[in-house]
Structure formats: structure tokens, C-alpha cells
Design a protein around this motif. Structure first.
Motif, PDB file in Angstrom:
ATOM      1  N   PRO A 138       0.805  -1.232   0.000  1.00 58.04           N
ATOM      2  CA  PRO A 138       0.000   0.000   0.000  1.00 58.04           C
ATOM      3  C   PRO A 138       0.831   1.271   0.000  1.00 58.04           C
ATOM      4  O   PRO A 138       0.428   2.281  -0.569  1.00 58.04           O
ATOM      5  CB  PRO A 138      -0.848  -0.118   1.271  1.00 58.04           C
ATOM      6  CG  PRO A 138      -0.180  -1.157   2.102  1.00 58.04           C
ATOM      7  CD  PRO A 138       0.505  -2.081   1.160  1.00 58.04           C
ATOM      8  N   ASP A 139       2.017   1.253   0.633  1.00 51.77           N
ATOM      9  CA  ASP A 139       2.868   2.446   0.710  1.00 51.77           C
ATOM     10  C   ASP A 139       4.330   2.017   0.592  1.00 51.77           C
ATOM     11  O   ASP A 139       5.001   1.791   1.606  1.00 51.77           O
ATOM     12  CB  ASP A 139       2.633   3.187   2.026  1.00 51.77           C
ATOM     13  CG  ASP A 139       3.319   4.541   2.087  1.00 51.77           C
ATOM     14  OD1 ASP A 139       4.270   4.764   1.306  1.00 51.77           O
ATOM     15  OD2 ASP A 139       2.923   5.378   2.921  1.00 51.77           O
ATOM     16  N   PRO A 140       4.844   1.885  -0.633  1.00 52.91           N
ATOM     17  CA  PRO A 140       6.224   1.415  -0.807  1.00 52.91           C
ATOM     18  C   PRO A 140       7.268   2.268  -0.088  1.00 52.91           C
ATOM     19  O   PRO A 140       8.261   1.728   0.422  1.00 52.91           O
ATOM     20  CB  PRO A 140       6.408   1.466  -2.327  1.00 52.91           C
ATOM     21  CG  PRO A 140       5.037   1.277  -2.879  1.00 52.91           C
ATOM     22  CD  PRO A 140       4.154   2.028  -1.933  1.00 52.91           C
ATOM     23  N   ASP A 141       7.069   3.584  -0.053  1.00 49.69           N
ATOM     24  CA  ASP A 141       8.047   4.442   0.628  1.00 49.69           C
ATOM     25  C   ASP A 141       8.098   4.150   2.119  1.00 49.69           C
ATOM     26  O   ASP A 141       9.176   4.098   2.721  1.00 49.69           O
ATOM     27  CB  ASP A 141       7.712   5.920   0.396  1.00 49.69           C
ATOM     28  CG  ASP A 141       7.807   6.318  -1.064  1.00 49.69           C
ATOM     29  OD1 ASP A 141       8.778   5.923  -1.733  1.00 49.69           O
ATOM     30  OD2 ASP A 141       6.909   7.027  -1.536  1.00 49.69           O
ATOM     31  N   ALA A 142       6.942   3.954   2.727  1.00 53.99           N
ATOM     32  CA  ALA A 142       6.905   3.634   4.160  1.00 53.99           C
ATOM     33  C   ALA A 142       7.558   2.284   4.424  1.00 53.99           C
ATOM     34  O   ALA A 142       8.272   2.107   5.426  1.00 53.99           O
ATOM     35  CB  ALA A 142       5.462   3.640   4.658  1.00 53.99           C
ATOM     36  N   SER A 143       7.323   1.318   3.529  1.00 54.48           N
ATOM     37  CA  SER A 143       7.960   0.004   3.675  1.00 54.48           C
ATOM     38  C   SER A 143       9.481   0.135   3.618  1.00 54.48           C
ATOM     39  O   SER A 143      10.209  -0.482   4.413  1.00 54.48           O
ATOM     40  CB  SER A 143       7.472  -0.936   2.573  1.00 54.48           C
ATOM     41  OG  SER A 143       6.081  -1.109   2.623  1.00 54.48           O
ATOM     42  N   CYS A 144       9.969   0.940   2.656  1.00 50.43           N
ATOM     43  CA  CYS A 144      11.415   1.163   2.538  1.00 50.43           C
ATOM     44  C   CYS A 144      11.971   1.870   3.768  1.00 50.43           C
ATOM     45  O   CYS A 144      13.066   1.545   4.244  1.00 50.43           O
ATOM     46  CB  CYS A 144      11.714   1.998   1.288  1.00 50.43           C
ATOM     47  SG  CYS A 144      11.498   1.119  -0.268  1.00 50.43           S
ATOM     48  N   ALA A 145      11.233   2.834   4.279  1.00 53.45           N
ATOM     49  CA  ALA A 145      11.708   3.594   5.439  1.00 53.45           C
ATOM     50  C   ALA A 145      11.857   2.696   6.663  1.00 53.45           C
ATOM     51  O   ALA A 145      12.831   2.807   7.420  1.00 53.45           O
ATOM     52  CB  ALA A 145      10.751   4.751   5.737  1.00 53.45           C
ATOM     53  N   ARG A 146      10.900   1.808   6.877  1.00 47.21           N
ATOM     54  CA  ARG A 146      10.997   0.898   8.031  1.00 47.21           C
ATOM     55  C   ARG A 146      12.224   0.010   7.919  1.00 47.21           C
ATOM     56  O   ARG A 146      12.956  -0.205   8.893  1.00 47.21           O
ATOM     57  CB  ARG A 146       9.726   0.046   8.135  1.00 47.21           C
ATOM     58  CG  ARG A 146       8.506   0.818   8.593  1.00 47.21           C
ATOM     59  CD  ARG A 146       7.356  -0.118   8.923  1.00 47.21           C
ATOM     60  NE  ARG A 146       6.826  -0.804   7.745  1.00 47.21           N
ATOM     61  CZ  ARG A 146       5.846  -0.336   6.991  1.00 47.21           C
ATOM     62  NH1 ARG A 146       5.289   0.831   7.274  1.00 47.21           N
ATOM     63  NH2 ARG A 146       5.404  -1.033   5.959  1.00 47.21           N
ATOM     64  N   LEU A 147      12.474  -0.508   6.709  1.00 46.31           N
ATOM     65  CA  LEU A 147      13.640  -1.370   6.506  1.00 46.31           C
ATOM     66  C   LEU A 147      14.928  -0.578   6.660  1.00 46.31           C
ATOM     67  O   LEU A 147      15.883  -1.036   7.320  1.00 46.31           O
ATOM     68  CB  LEU A 147      13.566  -2.004   5.116  1.00 46.31           C
ATOM     69  CG  LEU A 147      14.683  -2.973   4.746  1.00 46.31           C
ATOM     70  CD1 LEU A 147      14.718  -4.160   5.695  1.00 46.31           C
ATOM     71  CD2 LEU A 147      14.513  -3.459   3.296  1.00 46.31           C
TER      72      LEU A 147
END
Length: 257
Positions: A138-147
Motif C-alpha cells: 500500500p505504501d512502498p516508501d513507508a515500507s522502505c523507510a521501516r527497513l
């Protein structure tokens, strides 16, 4: 300027399942391989592992096709349930076509995230489940930020993360990896105002850094190799608060719409 960079597919990444901690899994693989992470490293990770971990897999049996989906399915010889998922993921269908030599046609769609891609990036391959379709997180940027944040803490290193997916290109054959999510990595590098090698000012030059990184990662990834993460080392770059959407052309500048 970077005169050389290295690319390494991270070995030993297991099959990712819903709820898995990607940072812990990839961190363990990086540590076990001896690669680790250093400040300036960029980690390219395939969209599929994020989608698996974030439960973005839809059983086709759970989908009831709409009248619009049934219409497209008849024209394109596609499963109407898959077409329904494509429509749900899209803001519009740019074009739908089926060539005489094709068993199944293609829908070129504007995804809810703004990307133009075949079948709204809905996929049925390379994730180990039958009668199901995978959609983007749903939110690729948020997924990247968490990683990015978790791995930066673990290895005490300032790194960047790029989420990649495979797209076709208008007017050119084949597919390449592109960036659909970013953390810290600049989407583009604005060269306007700088000088070229002959001292002339650059007017429009703006390298698509995130897409160049994503495409490079594809050189060491094989679709059947289960290597969804690639470490890029040696690139000279500066962290930025970029988003995947930053690489999309503004509608008012798009002469092909």
C-alpha cells in the motif's frame, strides 16, 4: 563521482511469508555472508518480498468480478477475477489490447500510486501460490523507510533502500527493474545549471538515479534464483527525502496522455 561500484546479490534469503520481519531476515543474511552494511551502501529489494511480508496476496476465490471486469476478460481472454483485481488497483485503464498471436491480452493501467504499468503490476508468478494474485504494497516508501531505519540501527550505518519492480518500456523491447519506493536515495540528480565537459551550461540533464540503481540490481538477479535483495556499494550519493512518486512526470508536462 564514482568511478566504480560493486553489486552483490545477498545469498541465503529464505522464502518470505506474511508477517515476517524483513529487516531481521535480511540483516541476518548480510551478516552471515560477511557483507554487512557500510555507510553509503544502497540495498535494492524486490517488491515481491515486501508484498509477501505485508499480506498483499489475494486468493482469486475471494474475488467477485464486476461487469466491467467481465467485459475486459472476454475481450482479452483473461481470468475475470484477475481483471477485477487490476481494476481495483488502478485509477484508469490507459489501453487494453490483445494481439492475434497472444493467448492473453494486456491492460496498460495507471496504478493508484501513479505508475503506468502492465496489469497495474498485478502478478501471478514467482511467489509460490496457486490461484492467487499479488499486488503492490500500500505504501512502498513507508515500507522502505521501516527497513532502512532498522538496518541502519543494526549496522550503525547510513544506508539507502530502493524497492524495485520490473516494468516494460514504451517503444523498447524487454523489461527492466525500476524504483517504486525509496528511503534516503535521491529519485533524480538535478544537473541543470552545472557545466558539461566543454564548459557549457546543462539545461535539462537530470539522471534518474533511483531507476539507474534499480536497473543495475537486475544484472545480478535471476527470476528463478531466489535472490530478491542486492547490495550496491561504492556509489557517491547524498541522502535525500525522496519518494517513489518523485520520479513520475507531472501530468501537465506529459505530452503522451
Amino acid at each position: 563521482m564514482s568511478l566504480s561500484v560493486s553489486l552483490a546479490a545477498i545469498p541465503g534469503v529464505p522464502e518470505i511469508r506474511n508477517g515476517d520481519d524483513l529487516a531481521a531476515i535480511l540483516g541476518d543474511c548480510l551478516q552471515a555472508s560477511g557483507l554487512g552494511l557500510q555507510t553509503g551502501d544502497i540495498l535494492c529489494v524486490a517488491q515481491k518480498v515486501f508484498s509477501k511480508a505485508e499480506d498483499c496476496i489475494i486468493p482469486l476465490a475471494s474475488v467477485t468480478p464486476s461487469a466491467e471486469a467481465i467485459k475486459y476478460s472476454e475481450e482479452l481472454n483473461k481470468d475475470p477475477r484477475k481483471v477485477e483485481i487490476v481494476l481495483r488497483e488502478s485509477t484508469r485503464v490507459v489501453r487494453a489490447f490483445r494481439r492475434p498471436d497472444q493467448n492473453e491480452g494486456t491492460m496498460i493501467c495507471e496504478h493508484r500510486l501513479g505508475f503506468i504499468s502492465a496489469n497495474a503490476a498485478v502478478d501471478e508468478s514467482n511467489f509460490g501460490e496457486e490461484d492467487a494474485a499479488m499486488v503492490l504494497p500500500p505504501d512502498p516508501d513507508a515500507s522502505c523507510a521501516r527497513l532502512q531505519q532498522a538496518l541502519s540501527r543494526r549496522f550503525d550505518a547510513g544506508i539507502g533502500v530502493v524497492m524495485t519492480d520490473t516494468f516494460g518500456r514504451p517503444w523498447r523491447l524487454g523489461q527492466v527493474n525500476v524504483a517504486i519506493g525509496l528511503s534516503k536515495v535521491p529519485a533524480t540528480i538535478r544537473e541543470q545549471g552545472n557545466l558539461d565537459a566543454w564548459g557549457r551550461p546543462l539545461q535539462v540533464t537530470e539522471p534518474a538515479l533511483a531507476d539507474e540503481i534499480a536497473a543495475a540490481s537486475g544484472l545480478v538477479v535471476r527470476k528463478n534464483g531466489k535472490t530478491p535483495a542486492v547490495l550496491l556499494r561504492g556509489l557517491d550519493w547524498q541522502p535525500a527525502d525522496s519518494r517513489g512518486a518523485d520520479i513520475l512526470r507531472k501530468k501537465q508536462e506529459d505530452m503522451f496522455r
